[in-house]
Design an enzyme around this catalytic site. Structure first.
Site, PDB file in Angstrom:
ATOM      1  N   HIS A   1      82.488  29.955  97.069  1.00 30.79           N
ATOM      2  CA  HIS A   1      81.748  31.388  96.306  1.00 30.79           C
ATOM      3  C   HIS A   1      82.742  32.405  96.485  1.00 30.79           C
ATOM      4  CE1 HIS A   1      77.971  30.124  98.796  1.00 30.79           C
ATOM      5  NE2 HIS A   1      77.868  29.797  97.651  1.00 30.79           N
TER       6      HIS A   1
ATOM      7  N   GLU B   1      83.241  34.788  97.987  1.00 27.49           N
ATOM      8  CA  GLU B   1      83.915  35.661  99.830  1.00 27.49           C
ATOM      9  C   GLU B   1      85.270  34.088 100.105  1.00 27.49           C
ATOM     10  OE1 GLU B   1      80.527  34.649  99.463  1.00 27.49           O
ATOM     11  OE2 GLU B   1      78.987  35.892 100.380  1.00 27.49           O
TER      12      GLU B   1
ATOM     13  N   CYS C   1      76.562  33.578 102.778  1.00 29.62           N
ATOM     14  CA  CYS C   1      75.608  32.309 103.333  1.00 29.62           C
ATOM     15  C   CYS C   1      75.947  32.266 104.909  1.00 29.62           C
ATOM     16  CB  CYS C   1      75.583  31.341 102.330  1.00 29.62           C
ATOM     17  SG  CYS C   1      77.264  30.706 102.343  1.00 29.62           S
TER      18      CYS C   1
ATOM     19  N   CYS D   1      80.104  31.278 104.213  1.00 32.89           N
ATOM     20  CA  CYS D   1      80.745  31.658 104.345  1.00 32.89           C
ATOM     21  C   CYS D   1      81.088  32.862 105.709  1.00 32.89           C
ATOM     22  CB  CYS D   1      80.407  32.891 102.799  1.00 32.89           C
ATOM     23  SG  CYS D   1      80.728  32.018 101.242  1.00 32.89           S
TER      24      CYS D   1
HETATM   25 ZN   LIG Z   1      78.559  31.246 100.693  1.00 31.05          ZN
END
Ligand SMILES: [Zn+2]
Length: 188
Positions: free
Chosen positions: A92, A94, A118, A121
């Site tokens: 992701h 992040e 999420c 993250c």
């Molecule tokens: Zn994430």
């Protein structure tokens, strides 16, 4: 006779621009520009980490891990076999922004990110010492992962707030540099 100076009419280039990008818009726009690097056909997310001096210390977008061929790994969202979806493989935005940091650490920093993070993250954000998350969209708000994320961020004392842009669009026009006085970006 007294010489009274008439005030000069201000021309359009003698005063500072009024519609310059403010910091939050700028950082969110950097996150969105970074997202344009993503090869994910269904979701392009960018993140931008900023320190307390408004300096960018990390940028990332969602993509496959370094050295893992993104033509060989799957990009689909659903398949009977989980191993044939993107989910076990993709990093992701992040995570990439934190790993790409160009400072010793990101403690006390703010993360600007297009989508609410999420739960995976959220863990990374907490462990990295980031203190604030500014997100634009919360479209997965009602999923269990987002509920877990909010739970973790709240417990860890990390502030999160939704960014409400004043303008809906920022267009980068490469040609504007050839027209003096014209904005380098057009806005709506
Ligand atoms: Zn994430």
């Amino acid at each position: 006779m007294e010489d009274v100076q008439q005030p000069k009419p201000a021309s359009s280039t003698s005063r500072r621009r009024q519609d310059y990008l403010e910091w939050p818009e700028y950082f969110m726009a950097v996150a969105f520009l970074s997202a344009q690097r993503s090869k994910d056909p269904s979701s392009q997310v960018g993140a931008c980490i900023v320190n307390q001096e408004n300096k960018i210390v990390g940028i990332g977008y969602n993509g496959m891990p370094n050295g893992c061929d993104d033509d060989e790994l799957p990009w689909s969202r659903c398949d009977d076999n989980w191993l044939d979806t993107k989910y076990p493989y993709v990093c992701h935005a992040e995570l990439n922004a934190i790993m790409n940091k160009n400072s010793a650490d990101v403690k006390g920093c703010t993360m600007y990110v297009a989508l609410f993070p999420c739960n995976e993250c959220a863990k990374l954000i907490i462990q990295a010492g980031i203190k604030e998350v500014v997100f634009l969209s919360d479209k997965y708000h009602d999923t269990p992962g987002m509920a877990a994320s909010r739970r973790l961020l709240t417990m860890a004392g990390i502030e999160y707030r939704q960014f409400k842009p004043k303008r809906s669009k920022i267009v980068i026009d490469f040609n504007s540099i050839n027209h003096p006085g014209m904005l380098n970006s057009t806005t709506e």
